[in-house]
Design a protein around this motif. Structure first.
Motif, PDB file in Angstrom:
ATOM      1  N   SER A  51       0.834  -1.211   0.000  1.00  0.00           N
ATOM      2  CA  SER A  51       0.000   0.000   0.000  1.00  0.00           C
ATOM      3  C   SER A  51       0.867   1.259   0.000  1.00  0.00           C
ATOM      4  N   ALA A  52       1.935   1.256   0.772  1.00  0.00           N
ATOM      5  CA  ALA A  52       2.825   2.418   0.821  1.00  0.00           C
ATOM      6  C   ALA A  52       3.493   2.654  -0.532  1.00  0.00           C
ATOM      7  N   ILE A  53       3.899   1.583  -1.189  1.00  0.00           N
ATOM      8  CA  ILE A  53       4.523   1.717  -2.516  1.00  0.00           C
ATOM      9  C   ILE A  53       3.520   2.283  -3.513  1.00  0.00           C
ATOM     10  N   GLN A  54       2.279   1.815  -3.457  1.00  0.00           N
ATOM     11  CA  GLN A  54       1.242   2.322  -4.352  1.00  0.00           C
ATOM     12  C   GLN A  54       1.004   3.818  -4.123  1.00  0.00           C
ATOM     13  N   VAL A  55       0.993   4.234  -2.862  1.00  0.00           N
ATOM     14  CA  VAL A  55       0.787   5.649  -2.546  1.00  0.00           C
ATOM     15  C   VAL A  55       1.942   6.488  -3.088  1.00  0.00           C
ATOM     16  N   ILE A  56       3.160   6.015  -2.919  1.00  0.00           N
ATOM     17  CA  ILE A  56       4.345   6.767  -3.359  1.00  0.00           C
ATOM     18  C   ILE A  56       4.418   6.822  -4.886  1.00  0.00           C
ATOM     19  N   GLN A  57       4.216   5.687  -5.554  1.00  0.00           N
ATOM     20  CA  GLN A  57       4.374   5.636  -7.005  1.00  0.00           C
ATOM     21  C   GLN A  57       3.236   6.331  -7.751  1.00  0.00           C
ATOM     22  N   ASN A  58       2.030   6.149  -7.292  1.00  0.00           N
ATOM     23  CA  ASN A  58       0.879   6.659  -8.036  1.00  0.00           C
ATOM     24  C   ASN A  58       0.322   7.960  -7.480  1.00  0.00           C
ATOM     25  N   GLY A  59       0.884   8.438  -6.405  1.00  0.00           N
ATOM     26  CA  GLY A  59       0.409   9.667  -5.822  1.00  0.00           C
ATOM     27  C   GLY A  59      -0.990   9.552  -5.238  1.00  0.00           C
ATOM     28  N   GLN A  60      -1.394   8.329  -4.922  1.00  0.00           N
ATOM     29  CA  GLN A  60      -2.722   8.119  -4.337  1.00  0.00           C
ATOM     30  C   GLN A  60      -2.740   8.642  -2.909  1.00  0.00           C
ATOM     31  N   GLU A  61      -3.947   8.854  -2.428  1.00  0.00           N
ATOM     32  CA  GLU A  61      -4.085   9.239  -1.034  1.00  0.00           C
ATOM     33  C   GLU A  61      -4.075   7.995  -0.168  1.00  0.00           C
ATOM     34  N   ILE A  62      -3.670   8.172   1.066  1.00  0.00           N
ATOM     35  CA  ILE A  62      -3.627   7.054   2.009  1.00  0.00           C
ATOM     36  C   ILE A  62      -5.053   6.682   2.402  1.00  0.00           C
ATOM     37  N   ASP A  63      -5.340   5.392   2.325  1.00  0.00           N
ATOM     38  CA  ASP A  63      -6.659   4.882   2.725  1.00  0.00           C
ATOM     39  C   ASP A  63      -6.635   4.636   4.232  1.00  0.00           C
ATOM     40  N   TRP A  64      -6.927   5.684   4.989  1.00  0.00           N
ATOM     41  CA  TRP A  64      -6.845   5.599   6.443  1.00  0.00           C
ATOM     42  C   TRP A  64      -7.830   4.593   7.014  1.00  0.00           C
ATOM     43  N   ILE A  65      -9.031   4.534   6.482  1.00  0.00           N
ATOM     44  CA  ILE A  65     -10.049   3.594   6.979  1.00  0.00           C
ATOM     45  C   ILE A  65      -9.563   2.154   6.782  1.00  0.00           C
ATOM     46  N   GLY A  66      -9.032   1.875   5.600  1.00  0.00           N
ATOM     47  CA  GLY A  66      -8.513   0.534   5.318  1.00  0.00           C
ATOM     48  C   GLY A  66      -7.365   0.159   6.239  1.00  0.00           C
ATOM     49  N   MET A  67      -6.476   1.108   6.498  1.00  0.00           N
ATOM     50  CA  MET A  67      -5.337   0.851   7.394  1.00  0.00           C
ATOM     51  C   MET A  67      -5.810   0.577   8.818  1.00  0.00           C
ATOM     52  N   ILE A  68      -6.782   1.355   9.277  1.00  0.00           N
ATOM     53  CA  ILE A  68      -7.291   1.169  10.639  1.00  0.00           C
ATOM     54  C   ILE A  68      -7.999  -0.169  10.769  1.00  0.00           C
ATOM     55  N   VAL A  69      -8.826  -0.507   9.767  1.00  0.00           N
ATOM     56  CA  VAL A  69      -9.543  -1.798   9.808  1.00  0.00           C
ATOM     57  C   VAL A  69      -8.551  -2.954   9.809  1.00  0.00           C
ATOM     58  N   LYS A  70      -7.541  -2.885   8.935  1.00  0.00           N
ATOM     59  CA  LYS A  70      -6.540  -3.956   8.876  1.00  0.00           C
ATOM     60  C   LYS A  70      -5.796  -4.074  10.201  1.00  0.00           C
ATOM     61  N   SER A  71      -5.442  -2.950  10.777  1.00  0.00           N
ATOM     62  CA  SER A  71      -4.725  -2.968  12.054  1.00  0.00           C
ATOM     63  C   SER A  71      -5.577  -3.572  13.164  1.00  0.00           C
ATOM     64  N   VAL A  72      -6.839  -3.197  13.208  1.00  0.00           N
ATOM     65  CA  VAL A  72      -7.732  -3.740  14.234  1.00  0.00           C
ATOM     66  C   VAL A  72      -7.899  -5.249  14.065  1.00  0.00           C
ATOM     67  N   VAL A  73      -8.062  -5.701  12.826  1.00  0.00           N
ATOM     68  CA  VAL A  73      -8.214  -7.142  12.573  1.00  0.00           C
ATOM     69  C   VAL A  73      -6.961  -7.893  12.997  1.00  0.00           C
ATOM     70  N   VAL A  74      -5.796  -7.370  12.654  1.00  0.00           N
ATOM     71  CA  VAL A  74      -4.534  -8.038  13.025  1.00  0.00           C
ATOM     72  C   VAL A  74      -4.382  -8.095  14.544  1.00  0.00           C
ATOM     73  N   TRP A  75      -4.648  -6.980  15.229  1.00  0.00           N
ATOM     74  CA  TRP A  75      -4.524  -6.974  16.688  1.00  0.00           C
ATOM     75  C   TRP A  75      -5.531  -7.911  17.344  1.00  0.00           C
ATOM     76  N   LEU A  76      -6.746  -7.987  16.801  1.00  0.00           N
ATOM     77  CA  LEU A  76      -7.737  -8.927  17.347  1.00  0.00           C
ATOM     78  C   LEU A  76      -7.296 -10.376  17.137  1.00  0.00           C
ATOM     79  N   LEU A  77      -6.714 -10.671  15.974  1.00  0.00           N
ATOM     80  CA  LEU A  77      -6.212 -12.032  15.729  1.00  0.00           C
ATOM     81  C   LEU A  77      -5.074 -12.371  16.684  1.00  0.00           C
ATOM     82  N   LEU A  78      -4.180 -11.428  16.912  1.00  0.00           N
ATOM     83  CA  LEU A  78      -3.079 -11.671  17.850  1.00  0.00           C
ATOM     84  C   LEU A  78      -3.607 -11.892  19.265  1.00  0.00           C
ATOM     85  N   ALA A  79      -4.604 -11.112  19.668  1.00  0.00           N
ATOM     86  CA  ALA A  79      -5.216 -11.304  20.991  1.00  0.00           C
ATOM     87  C   ALA A  79      -5.913 -12.662  21.065  1.00  0.00           C
TER      88      ALA A  79
END
Length: 135
Positions: free
Chosen positions: A81-109
């Motif tokens: 995702s970071a490479i896509q943002v840098i190369q294509n000048g896209q905006e950061i998908d904050w909602i997607g990042m937060i959802v992914k982070s929450v899912v990963v932390w819940l799986l670890l818990a």
């Protein structure tokens, strides 16, 4: 009628050995991988204790492998995702990042909870074993 050879007959397990068998599982709750690994080295004189230490270590290593896989997949997705943002000048998908982070932390818990529950159940099973080969 054949009699079982004395060497193969089930042996009763002493209270001390049952405690040594439960100890690696309890240690696994507080010190995953390290607790059972130390127990494998220390419990050489107790076959029942060593067996339980090895079983606890195997369970911890399986959960560690699953956890490491989830973390690697998560980091790979973040880097992509970071490479896509840098190369294509896209905006950061904050909602997607937060959802992914929450899912990963819940799986670890969840995996931490699974380790705790399985360790407690295994310790109780070790303490309730009366005869070698029955638990």
């Amino acid at each position: 009628m054949t009699n079982m050879p004395k060497a193969l007959a089930p042996l009763p397990i002493s209270q001390h050995d049952r405690l040594l068998g439960a100890a690696p599982h309890v240690a696994s709750i507080f010190f995953p991988i390290l607790g059972p690994a130390v127990a494998v080295l220390v419990l050489q004189q107790s076959p029942f204790g060593k067996h339980n230490a090895v079983q606890s270590l195997k369970g911890d290593l399986k959960l560690f492998a699953i956890t490491a896989t989830i973390i690697i997949i998560s980091l790979s997705a973040s880097i992509y995702s970071a490479i896509q943002v840098i190369q294509n000048g896209q905006e950061i998908d904050w909602i997607g990042m937060i959802v992914k982070s929450v899912v990963v932390w819940l799986l670890l818990a969840l995996f931490g909870l699974v380790n705790t529950i399985t360790s407690i159940l295994s310790a109780v099973r070790a303490m309730n074993t009366r005869v070698a080969g029955s638990g």
